[in-house]
Scaffold this active site. Structure first.
Site, PDB file in Angstrom:
ATOM      1  N   HIS A 100       0.888  -1.165   0.000  1.00  0.00           N
ATOM      2  CA  HIS A 100       0.000   0.000   0.000  1.00  0.00           C
ATOM      3  C   HIS A 100       0.923   1.211   0.000  1.00  0.00           C
ATOM      4  O   HIS A 100       1.968   1.196   0.658  1.00  0.00           O
ATOM      5  CB  HIS A 100      -0.814   0.120   1.286  1.00  0.00           C
ATOM      6  CG  HIS A 100      -1.818  -0.950   1.535  1.00  0.00           C
ATOM      7  ND1 HIS A 100      -1.538  -2.084   2.226  1.00  0.00           N
ATOM      8  CD2 HIS A 100      -3.134  -1.022   1.214  1.00  0.00           C
ATOM      9  CE1 HIS A 100      -2.630  -2.826   2.321  1.00  0.00           C
ATOM     10  NE2 HIS A 100      -3.612  -2.216   1.720  1.00  0.00           N
ATOM     11  N   ASP A 103       2.037   2.099   3.484  1.00  0.00           N
ATOM     12  CA  ASP A 103       2.953   1.308   4.312  1.00  0.00           C
ATOM     13  C   ASP A 103       4.381   1.452   3.876  1.00  0.00           C
ATOM     14  O   ASP A 103       5.267   1.316   4.710  1.00  0.00           O
ATOM     15  CB  ASP A 103       2.660  -0.193   4.484  1.00  0.00           C
ATOM     16  CG  ASP A 103       1.701  -0.831   3.568  1.00  0.00           C
ATOM     17  OD1 ASP A 103       0.561  -0.897   3.976  1.00  0.00           O
ATOM     18  OD2 ASP A 103       2.112  -1.276   2.490  1.00  0.00           O
ATOM     19  N   GLU A 231     -10.934  -6.733  -4.644  1.00  0.00           N
ATOM     20  CA  GLU A 231     -10.760  -7.824  -3.676  1.00  0.00           C
ATOM     21  C   GLU A 231     -12.033  -8.003  -2.852  1.00  0.00           C
ATOM     22  O   GLU A 231     -12.328  -7.192  -1.980  1.00  0.00           O
ATOM     23  CB  GLU A 231      -9.563  -7.480  -2.777  1.00  0.00           C
ATOM     24  CG  GLU A 231      -9.207  -8.589  -1.833  1.00  0.00           C
ATOM     25  CD  GLU A 231      -7.911  -8.294  -1.069  1.00  0.00           C
ATOM     26  OE1 GLU A 231      -6.949  -7.785  -1.673  1.00  0.00           O
ATOM     27  OE2 GLU A 231      -7.893  -8.572   0.140  1.00  0.00           O
ATOM     28  N   GLU A 267      -9.388 -13.772  -1.591  1.00  0.00           N
ATOM     29  CA  GLU A 267      -8.677 -14.071  -0.340  1.00  0.00           C
ATOM     30  C   GLU A 267      -9.488 -15.055   0.514  1.00  0.00           C
ATOM     31  O   GLU A 267     -10.697 -14.884   0.698  1.00  0.00           O
ATOM     32  CB  GLU A 267      -8.456 -12.745   0.421  1.00  0.00           C
ATOM     33  CG  GLU A 267      -7.829 -12.937   1.772  1.00  0.00           C
ATOM     34  CD  GLU A 267      -7.309 -11.624   2.377  1.00  0.00           C
ATOM     35  OE1 GLU A 267      -6.879 -10.717   1.634  1.00  0.00           O
ATOM     36  OE2 GLU A 267      -7.337 -11.516   3.611  1.00  0.00           O
ATOM     37  N   HIS A 270     -11.671 -13.898   3.496  1.00  0.00           N
ATOM     38  CA  HIS A 270     -12.787 -13.084   3.014  1.00  0.00           C
ATOM     39  C   HIS A 270     -13.898 -13.992   2.479  1.00  0.00           C
ATOM     40  O   HIS A 270     -15.081 -13.714   2.663  1.00  0.00           O
ATOM     41  CB  HIS A 270     -12.335 -12.128   1.920  1.00  0.00           C
ATOM     42  CG  HIS A 270     -11.312 -11.132   2.368  1.00  0.00           C
ATOM     43  ND1 HIS A 270     -10.735 -10.227   1.528  1.00  0.00           N
ATOM     44  CD2 HIS A 270     -10.760 -10.902   3.581  1.00  0.00           C
ATOM     45  CE1 HIS A 270      -9.873  -9.469   2.188  1.00  0.00           C
ATOM     46  NE2 HIS A 270      -9.869  -9.871   3.446  1.00  0.00           N
ATOM     47  N   ASP A 295      -5.008 -13.739  -2.509  1.00  0.00           N
ATOM     48  CA  ASP A 295      -4.352 -13.389  -1.253  1.00  0.00           C
ATOM     49  C   ASP A 295      -4.389 -14.649  -0.402  1.00  0.00           C
ATOM     50  O   ASP A 295      -5.462 -15.167  -0.060  1.00  0.00           O
ATOM     51  CB  ASP A 295      -5.069 -12.223  -0.563  1.00  0.00           C
ATOM     52  CG  ASP A 295      -4.493 -10.882  -0.994  1.00  0.00           C
ATOM     53  OD1 ASP A 295      -3.624 -10.876  -1.882  1.00  0.00           O
ATOM     54  OD2 ASP A 295      -4.899  -9.848  -0.435  1.00  0.00           O
ATOM     55  N   ASP A 306     -11.290 -11.453  10.565  1.00  0.00           N
ATOM     56  CA  ASP A 306     -10.276 -11.664   9.537  1.00  0.00           C
ATOM     57  C   ASP A 306      -8.899 -11.767  10.202  1.00  0.00           C
ATOM     58  O   ASP A 306      -8.229 -10.757  10.395  1.00  0.00           O
ATOM     59  CB  ASP A 306     -10.349 -10.452   8.588  1.00  0.00           C
ATOM     60  CG  ASP A 306      -9.585 -10.659   7.311  1.00  0.00           C
ATOM     61  OD1 ASP A 306      -9.137 -11.788   7.063  1.00  0.00           O
ATOM     62  OD2 ASP A 306      -9.446  -9.680   6.556  1.00  0.00           O
ATOM     63  N   ASP A 308      -6.134 -13.294   9.206  1.00  0.00           N
ATOM     64  CA  ASP A 308      -4.961 -13.214   8.319  1.00  0.00           C
ATOM     65  C   ASP A 308      -3.817 -14.114   8.762  1.00  0.00           C
ATOM     66  O   ASP A 308      -2.663 -13.672   8.880  1.00  0.00           O
ATOM     67  CB  ASP A 308      -4.457 -11.764   8.228  1.00  0.00           C
ATOM     68  CG  ASP A 308      -5.349 -10.890   7.366  1.00  0.00           C
ATOM     69  OD1 ASP A 308      -5.956 -11.421   6.420  1.00  0.00           O
ATOM     70  OD2 ASP A 308      -5.436  -9.682   7.637  1.00  0.00           O
ATOM     71  N   ASP A 338      -1.003 -12.335   2.132  1.00  0.00           N
ATOM     72  CA  ASP A 338      -1.600 -11.241   2.910  1.00  0.00           C
ATOM     73  C   ASP A 338      -1.850 -11.792   4.325  1.00  0.00           C
ATOM     74  O   ASP A 338      -2.990 -11.901   4.774  1.00  0.00           O
ATOM     75  CB  ASP A 338      -2.899 -10.781   2.241  1.00  0.00           C
ATOM     76  CG  ASP A 338      -3.463  -9.538   2.894  1.00  0.00           C
ATOM     77  OD1 ASP A 338      -2.830  -9.030   3.835  1.00  0.00           O
ATOM     78  OD2 ASP A 338      -4.543  -9.088   2.477  1.00  0.00           O
TER      79      ASP A 338
END
Ligand code: XUL
Ligand code: CO
Length: 436
Positions: A100, A103, A231, A267, A270, A295, A306, A308, A338
């Site tokens: 991103h 980041d 996404e 993902e 998700h 992802d 979520d 991750d 991700d």
């Protein structure tokens, strides 16, 4: 000075190896179905969780030890972090990364200052890409963290915020293009609503469609040929995200005439939040030729958010790779981690263990999926299940030769219809287990 002096290049040592810093299954040059594992898997490391994740959660502060980070929001710190990121990715041997805008570089007090910070860090990213050969899988703009985006970026009720988001995306597209990015992602972080009482949904969706068309126009202007990806995610942070699942995204892309430039980045967690399996979401997007990238993380069945997590479940990676092979692979997308290490896994070395495990799980899933396909037993059983469509009335229906009336006549003219066959779910599941 190296940030990970105790780790050398991570190499393939095979399933018998006891070395926790070696691949047991990911052998980049091994050929599976005509491509190397490296070409099939196109692994990508995310900048945000891996280099910006602090380990904080709603109940407590950050836990991560990151000795190279001086804790400031300076450009110099961001540039140094970028070099550390490339040391890490190079040691892992992953071919791609993703970021991103916010980041990799700190947000400034104004959009102009943010642009300058981004440019300064992008110079280092470019140098490091050239030094290592690591490429950018995709860039994306963070249109959800700053409080200005509380009502959304492209679906906000505040036109000035929409304009700000447009300026941010323009810059992010320019930098992504400059760094040779192969795709560009939109995750609709706050593109959704908390209550319909205060929401003009039609206007918000029209504006989202407008925003994406502006992105396409700008891409054409600068010659960016990468795929745009949206996404799907059904909720979190909003109660309802507009990109709620693959079907909703595809309908949106069709309704706003965007399918020639956009595909989906799917993902796992998700998909499960949307009440689907990852396999379902991939197959749904794949059959419409709109599967762009994945992802690669996972959730926890006992937690409803979520999380991750790094993927280690061989069934999951087998299912994913099975569907990817079915649709001819994921390029120019990739398998993008991700995923974040757990809050309790706070040492830098845990970043290596996490990625090695995820890459091995995918390599193993690829081999298992290829073995299932090579044997063809499951495919033959599916073919047999639909055998009635290859002859007689089934073949005629699929050839468009029938109507409700002609089919009624056909049934009335028969004394009995053909009996059903067993679905054999248990046998299918047993067979899959034989390959795992
Ligand atoms: C959020 C998520 C994002 C996108 C990129 O759940 O998955 O990190 O992948 O914005
Ligand atoms: Co994601």
């Amino acid at each position: 000075m190296a940030a990970f002096p105790e780790v050398g290049k991570v190499v393939y040592e095979g399933p018998q190896s006891k070395n926790p810093l070696a691949y047991k299954w990911y052998n980049p040059d091994e050929v599976v179905e005509g491509l190397t594992m490296k070409e099939h898997l196109r692994f990508s490391i995310v900048y945000w969780h891996t280099f910006r994740g602090t380990g904080s959660d709603p109940f407590g502060a950050g836990t991560m030890i990151r000795p190279w980070d001086d804790g400031t929001e300076s450009v110099a710190n961001a540039q140094n972090r970028a070099r550390v990121a490339f040391e890490f990715i190079e040691k892992l041997g992953a071919p791609y990364y993703a970021f991103h805008d916010r980041d990799v570089a700190p947000e400034g007090a104004t959009l102009a200052e943010s642009h300058r910070n981004f440019e300064e860090v992008a110079k280092v990213l470019k140098e490091e890409q050239e030094r290592t050969g690591i490429k950018l899988l995709w860039g994306t703009a963070n249109l959800f963290s700053n409080p200005r985006y509380m009502h959304g970026g492209a679906t906000t009720c505040n036109a000035d915020v929409f304009a700000y988001a447009a300026g941010q995306v323009r810059k992010c597209l320019e930098v992504t293009h400059e760094l040779g990015g192969e795709n560009y992602v939109f995750w609709g972080g706050r593109e959704g609503y908390q209550t319909l009482y205060n929401t003009d949904m039609k206007r918000e969706l029209d504006n989202l469609g407008r925003f994406f068309h502006m992105a396409v126009e700008y891409a054409d202007k600068i010659g960016f040929k990468g795929t745009f990806l949206i996404e799907p995610k059904p909720k979190e942070p909003t109660k309802h995200q507009y990109d709620s699942d693959a079907a909703a995204c595809i309908n949106f892309l069709r309704a706003y005439d965007l399918t020639d430039r956009f595909k989906l980045n799917i993902e796992t967690n998700h998909a499960t939040l949307a009440g689907h399996s990852m396999m379902h979401e991939l197959d749904y997007a794949g059959m419409q030729r709109l599967l762009g990238s994945i992802d690669a993380n996972t959730g926890d069945l006992l937690l409803g958010w979520d999380t991750d997590q790094f993927p280690t479940d061989i069934y999951l990676t087998t299912q994913i790779m099975w569907v990817l092979l079915k649709y001819g692979g994921i390029a120019p997308g990739g398998v993008n981690f991700d995923a974040k290490v757990r809050r309790e896994s706070f040492e830098p070395i845990d970043l290596f263990y996490a990625h090695i495990g995820g890459m091995d799980a995918f390599a193993r899933g690829l081999k298992i999926a290829a073995a299932i396909r090579a044997d063809g037993v499951l495919a033959d059983m599916v073919k047999d299940r639909y055998e009635s469509w290859t002859r007689g009335v089934g073949q005629e229906i699929e050839a468009g030769q029938h109507s409700l009336e002609s089919l009624e006549k056909y049934v009335l003219g028969k004394s009995e219809i053909e009996p059903n066959k067993s679905g054999r779910q248990e046998l299918f599941e047993n067979l899959v287990n034989q390959y795992i």
